[in-house]
Design an enzyme around this catalytic site. Sequence first.
Site, short mmCIF file in Angstrom:
data_model
loop_
_atom_site.label_atom_id
_atom_site.label_comp_id
_atom_site.label_asym_id
_atom_site.label_seq_id
_atom_site.Cartn_x
_atom_site.Cartn_y
_atom_site.Cartn_z
N ASP A 74 7.66 4.20 5.05
CA ASP A 74 7.91 5.51 4.45
C ASP A 74 7.71 6.71 5.37
O ASP A 74 8.59 7.55 5.51
CB ASP A 74 6.99 5.71 3.24
CG ASP A 74 7.06 4.55 2.25
OD1 ASP A 74 7.79 3.59 2.48
OD2 ASP A 74 6.35 4.63 1.23
N GLU A 108 -4.32 -3.53 3.36
CA GLU A 108 -2.89 -3.18 3.47
C GLU A 108 -2.51 -2.93 4.93
O GLU A 108 -1.46 -3.37 5.40
CB GLU A 108 -2.61 -1.94 2.61
CG GLU A 108 -1.13 -1.56 2.54
CD GLU A 108 -0.89 -0.32 1.68
OE1 GLU A 108 -1.88 0.30 1.20
OE2 GLU A 108 0.28 0.04 1.49
C1 DGY Z 1 4.68 4.08 -2.29
O1 DGY Z 1 4.61 4.42 -3.46
O2 DGY Z 1 3.89 4.44 -1.42
C2 DGY Z 1 5.71 3.15 -1.90
O3 DGY Z 1 5.69 2.88 -0.53
C3 DGY Z 1 7.06 3.63 -2.32
O4 DGY Z 1 7.84 2.53 -2.33
#
Ligand code: DGY
Length: 428
Positions: free
Chosen positions: A163, A391
């Site tokens: 992202d 994560e």
């Molecule tokens: C989040 O909500 O951070 C996800 O990566 C979006 O898909």
Amino acid sequence: MGGLYEQAVQVLRNNDRGGFTAPAQGLYPYQWLWDSGFNAMGWLHLDERRAWQELFSLFEGQWPDGMVPHIVFHKKQESYFPGPEVWGTVGRGCASSVITQPPILATAVRYLYEHARDHAFARESAKALYPRILAYHRWLYQARDPNRTGLVAVVHPWATGMDNSPAWDEPLRRVPTEGVPPYERKDLLYAKPEERPRKEEYDRYLWLLYFFRRLNFDQRAIFRESPFKVIDVGFNAILHRANQDLYALAVMLGEEPHEIQEWIVEAQVGFQALWDREDNFYYSLDLITGRRIRVKTSAGFLPLFAGIPGEGRARRLAEHFREWVRHVRYALPSVHPLEPSFEGTRYWRGPVWVNVNWMLAEAFWDYGYDDLAERLRNDTLELIRRFGFREYYHPKTGEGRGGKDFSWTAALALVWRLLTRDEDAPAA
Ligand code: DGY
């Protein structure tokens, strides 16, 4: 508490929501596309039927045009924003997001098929999934590569899975923020602000979401008009690998693979545009400016996972890898540590991610760089041992960041046989 193997199993079991695996409690309570691919591979080592179920659950969210959404909202959960009502898909079949994510699914199906113990069930399941994946890839080319360049575009940073990669900073700056209704982020209830994307990125993520809604999810219009439109090198590498896996499945299942073969050949040509001769590295391409985005991110190594580079370019990438890891304790940071945008703690701006480590290690093994593959494997194991199934991890200190008890970290540890039952047994 049990040993590490037992803990990995527990992470998957605790995140099982009955047919699909939430990536992490609270932070990600729904089903995500690329997580499902990795999680299905992990499940195979615990429960073969459950592994296939993971993929069937995801395909419950497939759109009639073939698109597989990046989030499938099976059952409303309060802990996530933006939920189905924000995406505006409640009542449209299975509620979902309207963008996709790195298409690792054919790779996962091939993995399940080739590692199956119940061969009849595997064949039946692969046969049922094959046309759905084919329809998905067809959608990717029709909706995201209408000019047949061999590479597909993404229209939202969330679709890249990475992202807030600094590669998206410049293209994202063109996305306005006016008119985004006030909103409350829920991710910050589960992870520290310095580990998550910033507000200025979130505002733009949401502007794009509302823009797609205004276009009534017309995929042609979205492709034409989205102010964010990039050829992501990571997404396309994963797709190219998936096409090769889909081709192999077609042959094994007795299906006609001609169309897949065309995609494979066209991508081999398309990838030439992503190689930068000056830097000897692969970059994403900004389709609005037509320029390569010259920020060194871990996505630039992923063409190795797709078998794209020849020997010479693979050697250059191996040299890059050795140089990158000289600056950190743990491989592989998601951004080159000397990039001005590097932040060791913040999501895709520097931390180590286990899925990238796994894909890249597979690639280095295939290319004969066993030492680099071992480095990735050993570093991952040490991170998990010291800091748990997180994560992501800080590449200098190793400290875990983001979600805790993260599903694909556990799943890939099992896939990689990093952890075995034997290891949990008390020493004789
Ligand atoms: C989040 O909500 O951070 C996800 O990566 C979006 O898909």
